[in-house]
Motif scaffolding. Structure first.
Motif, mmCIF file in Angstrom:
data_model
loop_
_atom_site.group_PDB
_atom_site.id
_atom_site.type_symbol
_atom_site.label_atom_id
_atom_site.label_comp_id
_atom_site.label_asym_id
_atom_site.label_seq_id
_atom_site.Cartn_x
_atom_site.Cartn_y
_atom_site.Cartn_z
ATOM 1 N N ALA A 15 15.306 43.456 -6.891
ATOM 2 C CA ALA A 15 14.108 43.662 -6.077
ATOM 3 C C ALA A 15 12.878 43.073 -6.754
ATOM 4 C CB ALA A 15 13.910 45.156 -5.832
ATOM 5 N N GLU A 16 12.757 43.309 -8.056
ATOM 6 C CA GLU A 16 11.598 42.791 -8.785
ATOM 7 C C GLU A 16 11.579 41.271 -8.792
ATOM 8 O OE1 GLU A 16 9.634 43.035 -13.287
ATOM 9 O OE2 GLU A 16 11.500 44.086 -12.826
ATOM 10 N N ARG A 17 12.738 40.657 -8.979
ATOM 11 C CA ARG A 17 12.801 39.199 -9.099
ATOM 12 C C ARG A 17 12.733 38.498 -7.746
ATOM 13 N NH1 ARG A 17 17.195 38.222 -14.004
ATOM 14 N NH2 ARG A 17 16.247 39.745 -15.425
ATOM 15 N N SER A 18 13.280 39.125 -6.723
ATOM 16 C CA SER A 18 13.304 38.483 -5.406
ATOM 17 C C SER A 18 12.031 38.744 -4.615
ATOM 18 C CB SER A 18 14.509 38.972 -4.601
ATOM 19 O OG SER A 18 14.375 40.353 -4.279
ATOM 20 N N GLY A 19 11.356 39.853 -4.925
ATOM 21 C CA GLY A 19 10.164 40.217 -4.178
ATOM 22 C C GLY A 19 10.452 40.798 -2.807
ATOM 23 N N LEU A 20 11.703 41.155 -2.538
ATOM 24 C CA LEU A 20 12.083 41.694 -1.237
ATOM 25 C C LEU A 20 11.828 43.198 -1.189
ATOM 26 C CD1 LEU A 20 15.454 39.812 -0.694
ATOM 27 C CD2 LEU A 20 13.269 39.331 0.411
ATOM 28 N N ALA A 21 11.486 43.687 -0.010
ATOM 29 C CA ALA A 21 11.284 45.119 0.183
ATOM 30 C C ALA A 21 12.594 45.867 -0.007
ATOM 31 C CB ALA A 21 10.729 45.374 1.578
ATOM 32 N N SER A 22 12.511 47.110 -0.436
ATOM 33 C CA SER A 22 13.710 47.894 -0.758
ATOM 34 C C SER A 22 14.652 48.005 0.426
ATOM 35 C CB SER A 22 13.309 49.292 -1.228
ATOM 36 O OG SER A 22 12.551 49.225 -2.410
ATOM 37 N N SER A 23 14.107 48.273 1.630
ATOM 38 C CA SER A 23 14.961 48.427 2.809
ATOM 39 C C SER A 23 15.675 47.123 3.146
ATOM 40 C CB SER A 23 14.142 48.906 4.004
ATOM 41 O OG SER A 23 13.071 47.995 4.282
ATOM 42 N N THR A 24 14.938 46.014 3.087
ATOM 43 C CA THR A 24 15.533 44.698 3.360
ATOM 44 C C THR A 24 16.597 44.370 2.333
ATOM 45 O OG1 THR A 24 13.487 43.890 4.358
ATOM 46 C CG2 THR A 24 15.059 42.231 3.591
ATOM 47 N N LEU A 25 16.290 44.629 1.062
ATOM 48 C CA LEU A 25 17.225 44.308 -0.011
ATOM 49 C C LEU A 25 18.493 45.142 0.105
ATOM 50 C CD1 LEU A 25 17.856 42.797 -2.616
ATOM 51 C CD2 LEU A 25 16.712 44.646 -3.871
ATOM 52 N N CYS A 79 18.523 35.150 -8.409
ATOM 53 C CA CYS A 79 18.058 36.080 -9.449
ATOM 54 C C CYS A 79 18.989 36.074 -10.665
ATOM 55 C CB CYS A 79 17.981 37.503 -8.897
ATOM 56 S SG CYS A 79 16.702 37.770 -7.657
ATOM 57 N N PHE A 80 20.256 35.734 -10.460
ATOM 58 C CA PHE A 80 21.237 35.802 -11.537
ATOM 59 C C PHE A 80 21.131 34.566 -12.423
ATOM 60 C CE2 PHE A 80 22.688 38.351 -8.027
ATOM 61 C CZ PHE A 80 23.123 39.516 -8.645
ATOM 62 N N THR A 81 21.234 34.779 -13.746
ATOM 63 C CA THR A 81 21.067 33.699 -14.711
ATOM 64 C C THR A 81 22.154 33.753 -15.771
ATOM 65 O OG1 THR A 81 19.678 35.001 -16.218
ATOM 66 C CG2 THR A 81 18.559 33.845 -14.403
ATOM 67 N N ASP A 82 22.181 32.717 -16.618
ATOM 68 C CA ASP A 82 23.113 32.702 -17.748
ATOM 69 C C ASP A 82 22.931 33.934 -18.620
ATOM 70 O OD1 ASP A 82 23.572 30.221 -16.732
ATOM 71 O OD2 ASP A 82 23.190 29.126 -18.579
ATOM 72 N N ASP A 83 21.693 34.249 -18.908
ATOM 73 C CA ASP A 83 21.397 35.357 -19.818
ATOM 74 C C ASP A 83 21.643 36.716 -19.180
ATOM 75 O OD1 ASP A 83 20.616 33.579 -21.816
ATOM 76 O OD2 ASP A 83 18.548 33.532 -21.088
ATOM 77 N N GLU A 84 21.478 36.800 -17.861
ATOM 78 C CA GLU A 84 21.651 38.068 -17.161
ATOM 79 C C GLU A 84 22.493 37.866 -15.905
ATOM 80 O OE1 GLU A 84 18.142 41.003 -17.664
ATOM 81 O OE2 GLU A 84 17.235 39.039 -17.300
ATOM 82 N N PRO A 85 23.816 37.780 -16.069
ATOM 83 C CA PRO A 85 24.691 37.585 -14.909
ATOM 84 C C PRO A 85 24.957 38.850 -14.117
ATOM 85 C CG PRO A 85 25.984 37.670 -16.917
ATOM 86 C CD PRO A 85 24.547 37.732 -17.346
ATOM 87 N N ALA A 86 24.538 40.010 -14.641
ATOM 88 C CA ALA A 86 24.698 41.280 -13.933
ATOM 89 C C ALA A 86 23.343 41.972 -13.866
ATOM 90 C CB ALA A 86 25.716 42.167 -14.641
ATOM 91 N N LEU A 87 22.950 42.409 -12.665
ATOM 92 C CA LEU A 87 21.628 42.991 -12.458
ATOM 93 C C LEU A 87 21.715 44.267 -11.631
ATOM 94 C CD1 LEU A 87 19.741 39.721 -11.412
ATOM 95 C CD2 LEU A 87 19.623 40.823 -13.660
ATOM 96 N N THR A 88 20.778 45.163 -11.867
ATOM 97 C CA THR A 88 20.656 46.346 -11.026
ATOM 98 C C THR A 88 19.892 45.978 -9.755
ATOM 99 O OG1 THR A 88 18.553 47.026 -11.992
ATOM 100 C CG2 THR A 88 20.563 47.817 -13.073
#
Length: 254
Positions: free
Chosen positions: A33-43, A19-28
């Motif tokens: 969750a939005e980018r990985s598609g993983l469920a909240s509990s799993t994530l 999920c981490f990229t050059d443009d966005e190396p820090a994520l909430t």
């Protein structure tokens, strides 16, 4: 835990790290969750495990970044321990001769149609012409000097697969036709080095040469990026090809 569970965890971990990229190396967590598609509990569990092992780290504003342990492991790669460390003196001499950006890149090609130039080394200074490249960054093969140098080493079967997908245009000067790029690669093979003129970034010239085959390493190229105005392509070509040849000899030494 059986092998199937382990494979599943590894796949999910890679989905998070990707999920981490050059443009966005820090994520909430919400962005992950939005980018990985993983469920909240799993994530939530996975983020905790990745942090516990140093693969992720906390950042300000409730965000996550890639962790130090991941960098530490990456430095054990032959691209760092063998290639980059051996290349640095040669790259430094090329920088001293020109005062401009010197790049080292390898062919990152899980499949030819998805291939890119992966930048594994860079030497530059305050007066060097600004570029988009960074260590660990990936750029197209057809619009970069090191990328064209790498393409010039590929055989016909590989190139046929590579040209099976459209070439994207980065600037108005990008070569995006198969015939045009094949002709440019033929010229690169004939003179021993590849050239791009404002094909990735306006205002610059890139000259790059491939290294010879090195056992245990992917195809590699060394290049230089300078201001187009006033650049002496032949002089740069001679310097780059000599540096690439010297590095090849160094890497082949027992």
């Amino acid at each position: 835990m059986d092998d199937g569970d382990a494979v599943g965890i590894l796949a999910r971990a890679m989905r998070v790290l990707s999920c981490f990229t050059d443009d966005e190396p820090a994520l909430t967590a919400a962005q992950v969750a939005e980018r990985s598609g993983l469920a909240s509990s799993t994530l939530h569990r996975l983020l905790g495990q990745l942090m516990e092992h140093g693969l992720l780290a906390r950042a300000p504003a409730h965000r996550y970044t890639v962790g130090v342990r991941l960098w530490e492991l990456g430095e054990l790669s032959p691209l760092a321990l063998r290639l980059r460390e051996t290349a640095l003196p040669h790259m430094s001499r090329l920088y001293e001769a020109t005062g401009e950006n010197v790049h080292l890149a390898v062919l990152d090609a899980p499949r030819p149609e998805r291939a890119a130039a992966l930048y594994v080394g860079r030497v530059s200074g305050q007066a060097s012409y600004p570029t988009l490249s960074r260590m660990g960054g990936r750029h197209p093969l057809h619009t970069t000097g090191v990328g064209k140098a790498l393409l010039s080493t590929r055989d016909e079967a590989w190139l046929a697969d590579y040209f099976s997908v459209p070439l994207e245009r980065e600037t108005t000067h990008s070569i995006t036709t198969e015939a045009g790029l094949r002709a440019d690669l033929a010229r690169a093979r004939a003179r021993g080095y590849a050239v791009t003129r404002e094909e990735m970034t306006l205002g610059n010239l890139s000259v790059a040469a491939p290294l010879g085959r090195i056992g245990g390493l992917p195809p590699t190229a060394m290049g230089i990026v300078v201001r187009l105005e006033g650049a002496d392509e032949r002089r740069l070509g001679a310097l780059v090809t000599q540096a690439a040849a010297d590095l090849t000899r160094s890497l082949r030494q027992p």
